[in-house]
Design a protein around this motif. Structure first.
Motif, PDB file in Angstrom:
ATOM      1  N   ARG A 129       1.464   7.835   0.205  1.00 34.64           N
ATOM      2  CA  ARG A 129      -0.030   8.188  -0.421  1.00 34.64           C
ATOM      3  C   ARG A 129      -0.438   9.841   0.052  1.00 34.64           C
ATOM      4  NH1 ARG A 129      -3.982   3.856  -1.320  1.00 34.64           N
ATOM      5  NH2 ARG A 129      -2.800   2.262  -2.006  1.00 34.64           N
ATOM      6  N   LEU A 150      -8.086   1.634   1.850  1.00 35.68           N
ATOM      7  CA  LEU A 150      -7.052   1.174   0.961  1.00 35.68           C
ATOM      8  C   LEU A 150      -7.454   0.028  -0.017  1.00 35.68           C
ATOM      9  CD1 LEU A 150      -4.155   0.879   3.527  1.00 35.68           C
ATOM     10  CD2 LEU A 150      -4.609   2.767   1.641  1.00 35.68           C
ATOM     11  N   TYR A 185       0.748  -1.253  -0.053  1.00 35.76           N
ATOM     12  CA  TYR A 185      -0.047   0.007  -0.001  1.00 35.76           C
ATOM     13  C   TYR A 185       0.783   1.256   0.070  1.00 35.76           C
ATOM     14  CZ  TYR A 185      -3.825  -3.138   1.212  1.00 35.76           C
ATOM     15  OH  TYR A 185      -4.717  -4.117   1.008  1.00 35.76           O
ATOM     16  N   PHE A 186       2.097   1.364   0.573  1.00 33.36           N
ATOM     17  CA  PHE A 186       3.025   2.428   0.585  1.00 33.36           C
ATOM     18  C   PHE A 186       4.280   2.103   0.076  1.00 33.36           C
ATOM     19  CE2 PHE A 186      -0.226   2.855   3.944  1.00 33.36           C
ATOM     20  CZ  PHE A 186      -0.678   4.187   3.767  1.00 33.36           C
TER      21      PHE A 186
END
Ligand SMILES: Cc1ncc(COP(=O)(O)O)c(C=O)c1O
Length: 359
Positions: A301, A357, A280-281
């Motif tokens: 993000r 997310l 996600y990052f």
């Protein structure tokens, strides 16, 4: 106040059974009962640290024994190898204590290479060196094995390692690596409340301390050792008995889990958080230096960390923002002490839910 489950890199969650031990009634610190307690703890810590060196316990946090280490082992000049905020702390301590020192600081997110250490030690200017094993501000874990090979070539240099956020979660073989002063704190991977620190001291470090004129008093390495070695495991001033009881109890729990199993669990926790962060990052830390106890995540993000932690807090969780100059750019999730994968799964599900997310 509702308790928030801590995923910050210290203080960490402390098991309920350990918290109970803190309220054990006091004993006299000059009694044989106390000596037996400190001796018992020493044997267990020597086991955990893979050393036969004497162990100092201090009623201070780790910074106190860092001060003891650099102050009592530098006669000529110290070199501080820094990979972040806590590496820089060694340098601040040296400056504040009037100890001649230089600092080599690498780009945050990367680690110290053997070539860097060799370059400085080969000058012959230094008789003491400091290294942060696990840099909590950047999530960097330095490679002790390969660095120890370089230190081995410079027998006149006393080598001090900060293992504050790794001891208890990562294997640190003090004697095999030749670490002269290995410092750690209670409130990280050992899974105890803050307020206690410990350090193993080699014969070489003891010999060096004898050459240092102004060792201070509270953190005089030789005075602390005198009470251990000549007065049968005592402490020059009043020890923090609740911490000492809790350490004794927690070390039994750590040894019962099994050292290899504990280190493997930490590797597994780190692997879980790193995969999640990459999904996600982005990782802030160069991956081959990524820590087994704390992951530093780049805020790729551009989320509001403040809002995220506020929302997590409503749900009973707390993670950590970036440290110092990394405040806005990163955030950190700790994975150490008695934490289990299920704790991290619960946390990451909440973060995914709050931030909505999607891969
Ligand atoms: C790597 C590292 N070194 C040193 C320290 C300082 O230890 P203490 O807060 O126990 O004085 C910390 C604290 O977070 C740390 O993470």
């Amino acid at each position: 106040m509702k308790h928030k489950k801590l995923f910050i890199p210290g203080p960490v969650e402390v098991d309920e059974a350990v918290l109970q031990i803190l309220s054990t009634p006091m004993i006299g610190h000059r009694s044989s009962e106390y000596s037996e307690l400190q001796e018992r703890i020493t044997l267990k810590l020597q086991n955990l640290m893979y050393t036969t060196n004497p162990i100092i316990l201090s009623a201070s946090s780790g910074t106190g024994l860092m001060e003891m280490a650099i102050r009592c082992t530098t006669v000529k000049r110290a070199i501080v190898f820094s990979v972040g905020a806590f590496g820089n702390r060694w340098f601040e301590i040296a400056k504040g204590s009037g100890i001649p020192a230089d600092k080599h600081e690498v780009e945050w997110g990367t680690g110290i290479t053997p070539g860097i250490v060799d370059e400085y030690l080969a000058t012959g200017r230094y008789d003491a060196a400091t290294l942060t094993h696990n840099e909590t501000s950047t999530g960097v874990m330095n490679h002790l094995d390969e660095l120890s090979e370089v230190f081995r070539n410079y027998p006149d240099v006393v080598w001090c390692a900060d293992t504050v956020s790794s001891l208890g979660g990562v294997k640190i073989e003090v004697d095999r690596l030749g670490i002269d002063v290995c410092v750690s704190s209670s409130q990280k991977a050992l899974g105890l409340p803050p307020g206690l620190s410990l350090a193993s001291i080699s014969e070489k470090a003891q010999a060096r301390a004898k050459e240092v004129k102004n060792r201070g008093y509270y953190f005089d390495m030789l005075l602390l050792l005198k009470y251990i070695l000549e007065r049968n495991f005592q402490y020059p001033s009043t020890p923090s008995l609740p911490h000492i009881y809790a350490l004794d109890f927690q070390l039994d729990r750590i040894l019962k889990e099994g050292l290899e199993a504990r280190f493997a669990r930490h590797r597994e926790l780190a692997g879980y958080v790193r995969s999640w962060a990459k999904k996600y990052f982005k990782l802030f830390t160069q991956e081959d230096f990524a820590s087994d106890t704390v992951t530093c995540i780049r805020n790729s993000r551009d989320i509001s960390f403040k809002d995220l932690n506020a929302r997590l807090s409503e749900r009973g969780f707390m993670i950590s923002n970036g440290y110092g100059r990394l405040k806005e750019k990163t955030f950190r999730i700790a994975h150490m002490a008695d934490m289990q994968i299920s704790d991290l799964e619960e946390l990451t599900q909440h973060i995914e839910d709050i931030l909505q997310l999607r891969c």
